[in-house]
Design a protein around this motif. Structure first.
Motif, mmCIF file in Angstrom:
data_model
loop_
_atom_site.group_PDB
_atom_site.id
_atom_site.type_symbol
_atom_site.label_atom_id
_atom_site.label_comp_id
_atom_site.label_asym_id
_atom_site.label_seq_id
_atom_site.Cartn_x
_atom_site.Cartn_y
_atom_site.Cartn_z
ATOM 1 N N GLY A 27 0.622 -1.246 -0.099
ATOM 2 C CA GLY A 27 -0.082 0.092 -0.101
ATOM 3 C C GLY A 27 0.919 1.451 -0.048
ATOM 4 O O GLY A 27 0.741 2.217 -0.686
ATOM 5 N N ALA A 28 1.932 1.204 0.788
ATOM 6 C CA ALA A 28 2.866 2.393 1.054
ATOM 7 C C ALA A 28 3.532 2.858 -0.579
ATOM 8 O O ALA A 28 3.911 4.029 -0.736
ATOM 9 C CB ALA A 28 3.630 2.379 2.084
ATOM 10 N N LEU A 29 3.730 1.691 -1.154
ATOM 11 C CA LEU A 29 4.601 1.934 -2.512
ATOM 12 C C LEU A 29 3.837 2.814 -3.233
ATOM 13 O O LEU A 29 4.449 3.827 -4.106
ATOM 14 C CB LEU A 29 4.504 0.630 -3.129
ATOM 15 C CG LEU A 29 5.578 0.515 -4.166
ATOM 16 C CD1 LEU A 29 7.073 1.122 -3.796
ATOM 17 C CD2 LEU A 29 5.717 -0.814 -4.887
ATOM 18 N N ILE A 30 2.556 3.064 -3.516
ATOM 19 C CA ILE A 30 1.703 4.020 -3.968
ATOM 20 C C ILE A 30 2.102 5.280 -3.943
ATOM 21 O O ILE A 30 2.341 6.144 -4.764
ATOM 22 C CB ILE A 30 0.165 3.647 -3.966
ATOM 23 C CG1 ILE A 30 -0.148 2.312 -4.241
ATOM 24 C CG2 ILE A 30 -0.413 4.831 -4.768
ATOM 25 C CD1 ILE A 30 -1.640 2.070 -3.909
ATOM 26 N N TYR A 31 2.216 5.680 -2.564
ATOM 27 C CA TYR A 31 2.613 7.010 -2.046
ATOM 28 C C TYR A 31 4.248 7.236 -2.233
ATOM 29 O O TYR A 31 4.660 8.503 -2.313
ATOM 30 C CB TYR A 31 2.299 7.337 -1.000
ATOM 31 C CG TYR A 31 0.627 6.914 -0.761
ATOM 32 C CD1 TYR A 31 -0.325 7.829 -1.082
ATOM 33 C CD2 TYR A 31 0.169 5.674 -0.127
ATOM 34 C CE1 TYR A 31 -1.857 7.626 -1.215
ATOM 35 C CE2 TYR A 31 -1.186 5.396 -0.081
ATOM 36 C CZ TYR A 31 -2.002 6.371 -0.617
ATOM 37 O OH TYR A 31 -3.395 5.896 -0.727
ATOM 38 N N ILE A 32 5.006 6.169 -2.007
ATOM 39 C CA ILE A 32 6.461 6.246 -2.072
ATOM 40 C C ILE A 32 6.785 6.699 -3.693
ATOM 41 O O ILE A 32 7.728 7.772 -3.942
ATOM 42 C CB ILE A 32 7.108 5.127 -1.840
ATOM 43 C CG1 ILE A 32 6.992 4.799 -0.231
ATOM 44 C CG2 ILE A 32 8.587 4.834 -2.137
ATOM 45 C CD1 ILE A 32 7.309 3.318 0.186
ATOM 46 N N VAL A 152 -3.622 0.939 6.145
ATOM 47 C CA VAL A 152 -3.382 1.368 5.136
ATOM 48 C C VAL A 152 -4.629 1.994 4.414
ATOM 49 O O VAL A 152 -4.693 3.070 3.815
ATOM 50 C CB VAL A 152 -2.617 0.611 4.271
ATOM 51 C CG1 VAL A 152 -2.339 1.206 2.857
ATOM 52 C CG2 VAL A 152 -1.420 0.267 4.721
ATOM 53 N N PHE A 153 -5.753 1.075 4.369
ATOM 54 C CA PHE A 153 -7.050 1.805 3.674
ATOM 55 C C PHE A 153 -7.491 3.095 4.327
ATOM 56 O O PHE A 153 -7.980 3.836 3.837
ATOM 57 C CB PHE A 153 -8.099 0.633 3.631
ATOM 58 C CG PHE A 153 -9.507 1.047 3.503
ATOM 59 C CD1 PHE A 153 -9.606 1.422 1.684
ATOM 60 C CD2 PHE A 153 -10.567 1.225 4.136
ATOM 61 C CE1 PHE A 153 -10.866 1.627 1.456
ATOM 62 C CE2 PHE A 153 -11.568 1.699 3.702
ATOM 63 C CZ PHE A 153 -11.840 2.160 2.433
ATOM 64 N N GLY A 154 -7.457 2.937 5.756
ATOM 65 C CA GLY A 154 -8.097 3.838 6.486
ATOM 66 C C GLY A 154 -7.209 5.122 6.180
ATOM 67 O O GLY A 154 -7.635 6.462 6.227
ATOM 68 N N MET A 155 -5.700 5.051 6.364
ATOM 69 C CA MET A 155 -5.119 6.136 5.880
ATOM 70 C C MET A 155 -5.123 6.954 4.474
ATOM 71 O O MET A 155 -4.713 8.095 4.261
ATOM 72 C CB MET A 155 -3.502 5.666 6.256
ATOM 73 C CG MET A 155 -3.360 5.473 7.738
ATOM 74 S SD MET A 155 -1.678 5.224 8.074
ATOM 75 C CE MET A 155 -0.916 6.874 7.783
ATOM 76 N N SER A 156 -5.482 5.775 3.515
ATOM 77 C CA SER A 156 -5.615 6.441 2.084
ATOM 78 C C SER A 156 -6.750 7.187 2.023
ATOM 79 O O SER A 156 -6.594 7.871 1.105
ATOM 80 C CB SER A 156 -5.736 5.174 1.349
ATOM 81 O OG SER A 156 -7.051 4.479 1.524
ATOM 82 N N ALA A 160 -3.680 13.596 3.438
ATOM 83 C CA ALA A 160 -2.311 13.338 3.074
ATOM 84 C C ALA A 160 -1.746 12.309 3.698
ATOM 85 O O ALA A 160 -1.230 12.089 4.642
ATOM 86 C CB ALA A 160 -1.429 14.800 3.537
ATOM 87 N N PRO A 161 -2.000 11.143 3.160
ATOM 88 C CA PRO A 161 -1.407 9.833 3.704
ATOM 89 C C PRO A 161 -0.015 9.847 3.930
ATOM 90 O O PRO A 161 0.600 10.454 3.019
ATOM 91 C CB PRO A 161 -1.879 8.736 2.656
ATOM 92 C CG PRO A 161 -2.854 9.449 1.955
ATOM 93 C CD PRO A 161 -2.631 10.825 1.805
ATOM 94 N N SER A 162 0.377 9.334 5.298
ATOM 95 C CA SER A 162 1.829 9.370 5.315
ATOM 96 C C SER A 162 2.391 7.885 5.236
ATOM 97 O O SER A 162 2.025 6.793 6.034
ATOM 98 C CB SER A 162 2.269 9.831 6.730
ATOM 99 O OG SER A 162 3.496 9.615 7.177
ATOM 100 N N ASP A 546 -7.210 4.240 -5.847
ATOM 101 C CA ASP A 546 -6.205 3.771 -4.986
ATOM 102 C C ASP A 546 -6.767 2.944 -3.369
ATOM 103 O O ASP A 546 -6.384 1.922 -3.213
ATOM 104 C CB ASP A 546 -5.215 4.848 -4.329
ATOM 105 C CG ASP A 546 -4.068 5.370 -5.376
ATOM 106 O OD1 ASP A 546 -4.072 4.658 -6.521
ATOM 107 O OD2 ASP A 546 -3.963 6.485 -5.375
ATOM 108 N N SER A 547 -7.718 3.471 -2.958
ATOM 109 C CA SER A 547 -8.062 3.088 -1.751
ATOM 110 C C SER A 547 -9.341 2.027 -2.208
ATOM 111 O O SER A 547 -9.214 1.064 -1.357
ATOM 112 C CB SER A 547 -9.397 4.272 -1.123
ATOM 113 O OG SER A 547 -8.558 5.378 -0.866
#
Length: 724
Positions: A27-32, A152-156, A160-162, A546-547
């Motif tokens: 999940g984080a790779l999307i934002y990285i 990760v879904f909740g943060m998405s 501004a997801p971290s 994404d979500s």
């Protein structure tokens, strides 16, 4: 038993963290990618994911030998600390290079946990539930993935997801893992025995089993330190003997267990090697068929588990007088005829037969009175209602016994005995043919069903008893291995036929599992489902692409949990081989549907629906078979002395395959698309089915030491046949 279950649960916390990490990076790779502009740099993107695998590969190189040296528990403690440190570094990560360092440290923790947790569980669990407990890593790993996807879904959904927080949260559950390993995880009793720490091993076994008397199992662990070079297979017809009665016939031997009580007298029968007969039957009966290519080891292991019809079956063809190697039922006429041969004094001993004396220690092998249970009138003396009736059992219907060598040295030989329930047709014929037999048991003293047939794996004992003269090898309660048994492992032991054959099975399963594509699919599930158009299914709910892909991934892992639960139930009932042979075709079918749905033009909604259903089916069937079973098998099939080294070799195979699959997947997706990728996976799964059918034996319910002996005996016999 509760102690073993709790120890397994505590150890599998490391697998929960592995699953957490797998899902989080997916999940984080999307934002990285967005922060570091990696959309045009698929190589660096793949390296971020693969760095954890590189770390796991590096640490695995040392984990096996080091765990054999310092123990399993300290290495699991180190794993928890590495998880925590990696999470902290990823939380900080000011640039992509520090992120790579954090992923590397995290990979070190993953490598130790994935390699050593199955070994630890196998070495601490009773054989009857070893498969269930060794499926727990798959369950907790999938549970960790589900929890991570939820986070990760909740943060998405935030503005501004971290991704730093997503990855850094790993350090919190790793602290719980540290507490469990330090305060609640005992050392492996098999490792303690291998280092000669018998008192500690006894205390750990008592805690794990919940009983005081663990002498029999402690003796089994000592015997597991032997290499089994001289192991042979013998068959016996057995009955009870009076303690005062002297055994005069040269073909009779006495067998004794770890406890005081009734001794048993045994008559070796059928003068041919069981493994040789099984191997020859398989090759002669299946000429020109696929079964002809089946490894003789598979047939030998199968003879313990499979119940075939008596008439015209493989069982009756191999052992016309006794049915299967491990069965007690036989044809009445055949049994009467066999006893007549014995009563004439003809030599019917097996391979090892005559070099052992009947002048032996006095301790029970199969006492029906040990637990206060009367002998059953219509069943096996070893089992009642499916349960062992005394504590001399070592699991799975196997018994540990000893006999004294005849060469005057006073050395002992140990015997792993096995007998199945179902005396039925044998009991009447045996009772009718008892008079005048060489077993010389007064018919009036026999209880109904007390004469049994059993098979034994016979080898030199590793107990430290040079000149036995007492009534029991455990009379003084001091059970110690010989100095040779605790001298430490040697790399040359990897060249022994049984170990080499086990390595072929272990490494083959690991590499095929990885190239079936599961970890690559898991790491990139959000992107794969997004390319498949799954966001269409949730677009009407106002959830972004994404979500939506993260939500579907989380639901997919949730659906895995009941499948793993079913696998846990079946692992020790149907067996490992059964699950593999029946889930792999479903994997192949789901992959074919994925290929077709991406090749044939169809509507967007239909395409997304088929892709999602196929991926879910693929995951659910994978976690029932090809997911947990390779690690379970690798933790079972190697001898105690070299288990750590062999596990490290198999794990290296696992991680190298994982790196190749994960690192190459982005390029494959861009070049040949989803259809090509899943087409490759379908081909690998097909190859895997044939490999399992021909090379992978069934190990359910068998003590680890017995499994190793089967590999030793079978591999040497197979090599001998090749030289003929």
């Amino acid at each position: 038993m509760r102690g073993a279950v709790f120890a397994a649960l505590a150890a599998t916390m490391g697998n929960l963290l592995q699953g957490w990490d797998n899902a989080t990076i997916a999940g984080a790779l999307i934002y990285i990618k967005r922060e570091f502009n990696l959309e045009t740099q698929p190589t660096l993107e793949g390296l971020i994911v693969a760095m954890s695998l590189i770390g796991a590969t590096v640490i695995t190189t040392f984990s096996g030998p080091v765990s054999d040296s310092v123990g399993r528990r300290p290495m699991l403690i180190v794993s928890s600390l590495l998880y925590c440190l990696g999470g902290v570094v990823m939380l900080w990560s000011p640039n992509v290079y520090v992120l790579l360092l954090g992923r590397l440290l995290d990979g070190f923790g993953v490598g130790l946990a994935v390699t050593l947790v199955p070994v630890y569980i196998s070495e601490t669990s009773p054989p009857e539930i070893r498969g269930q407990l060794n499926t727990l890593p798959q369950f907790t790993g999938s549970g960790g993935m589900f929890l991570s996807y939820c986070m990760v879904f909740g943060m998405s959904l935030m503005d501004a997801p971290s991704w730093r927080f997503m990855l850094g949260v790993l350090s919190i559950p790793s602290l719980l893992y540290f507490v469990l390993t330090v305060f609640y995880l005992p050392e492996s009793p098999r490792w303690l025995v291998s280092k000669g720490k018998m008192n500690e091993a006894k205390k750990v076994l008592q805690k794990l089993r919940g009983r005081e008397d663990v002498t029999g199992e402690l003796a089994l662990l000592i015997e597991g330190l032997g290499t089994g070079v001289d192991t042979s297979i013998e068959e016996y017809v057995m009955g009870p003997a009076n303690d005062e009665e002297a055994t005069t016939d040269k073909d009779q031997i006495k067998l004794y267990g770890a406890e005081h009580g009734q001794s048993w007298i045994a008559k070796p029968v059928t003068g041919q090697s069981t493994l040789g007969m099984v191997s020859r039957y398989g090759s002669m009966a299946n000429q020109g068929s696929m079964a002809n290519m089946m490894d003789p080891l598979v047939t030998l292991f199968g003879s313990v588990h499979e119940k075939l019809p008596q008439t015209g079956s493989m069982r009756s063809a191999i052992f016309p007088n006794f049915g299967s190697m491990f069965n007690t039922a036989a044809d009445d006429n055949g049994r009467d005829e066999n006893w007549e041969v014995e009563s004439r004094g003809e030599d019917t001993s097996s391979d090892v037969g005559h070099d052992d004396s009947d002048d032996n220690l006095r301790s029970p092998l199969l006492s029906p009175h040990a637990s206060g249970v009367a002998p059953p009138s219509n069943g096996s003396m070893l089992m009642q209602s499916g349960e062992l009736v005394n504590s001399t059992g070592i699991g799975g219907g196997w018994q540990l016994a000893y006999k004294k060598a005849q060469d005057g040295t006073g050395e002992l030989k140990r015997v792993y005995l096995h007998q199945e329930v179902g005396m039925g047709s044998m009991r009447g014929s045996m009772r009718g043919s008892m008079r005048g037999s060489v077993v010389s048991l007064p018919p009036s003293d026999l209880l109904d069903g007390q004469l049994i047939q059993a098979a034994g794996l016979v080898s030199q004992s590793t107990l430290n008893i040079k000149d036995f003269k007492g009534e029991s090898p455990f009379e003084d309660g001091n059970v110690q291995p010989s100095a040779a048994a605790t001298k430490g492992q040697s790399w040359r032991e990897l060249l022994e036929p049984g170990v080499k054959r086990a390595l072929i099975v272990g490494m083959g399963m690991q590499i095929l599992q990885q190239f079936s594509g599961i970890n690559g699919v898991l790491y990139y599930t959000p992107q794969i489902l997004s390319q498949a158009g799954v966001d269409v299914l949730l677009s009407r709910l106002g959830i972004g692409s994404d979500s939506a892909s993260l939500l579907i991934s989380g639901l997919t892992t949730l659906l895995m949990l009941p499948s793993i639960g079913l696998a846990m139930r079946l692992m020790d009932i149907s067996g490992r081989r059964f699950l593999l042979l029946n889930t792999l075709p479903v994997l192949i079918g789901s992959l074919i549907v994925l290929v077709l749905s991406n090749v044939i033009e169809m509507g967007t909604v239909l395409h997304a629906t088929l892709s999602t259903i196929s991926v879910v089916v693929y995951f659910c069937c994978f976690v029932m078979g090809f997911g947990p079973i390779p690690n379970i098998l690798c933790s079972e099939i190697f001898p105690t002395r070299v288990r750590g080294i062999c596990i490290a070799i198999c794990s290296l195979t696992f991680w190298f395959g994982d790196i190749i699959v994960t690192y190459s997947l982005p390029g494959l997706l861009s070049s040949i698309g989803l259809a090509g990728v899943f087409g490759i996976y379908a081909i690998v799964c097909t190859i895997s089915w044939f490999f399992v059918y021909m090379k992978v034996p069934e190990t359910k319910g068998m003590p680890l030491e017995v499994i190793s002996e089967f590999f030793n005996v079978g591999a040497r016999q197979a090599e001998a046949e090749k030289d003929m």
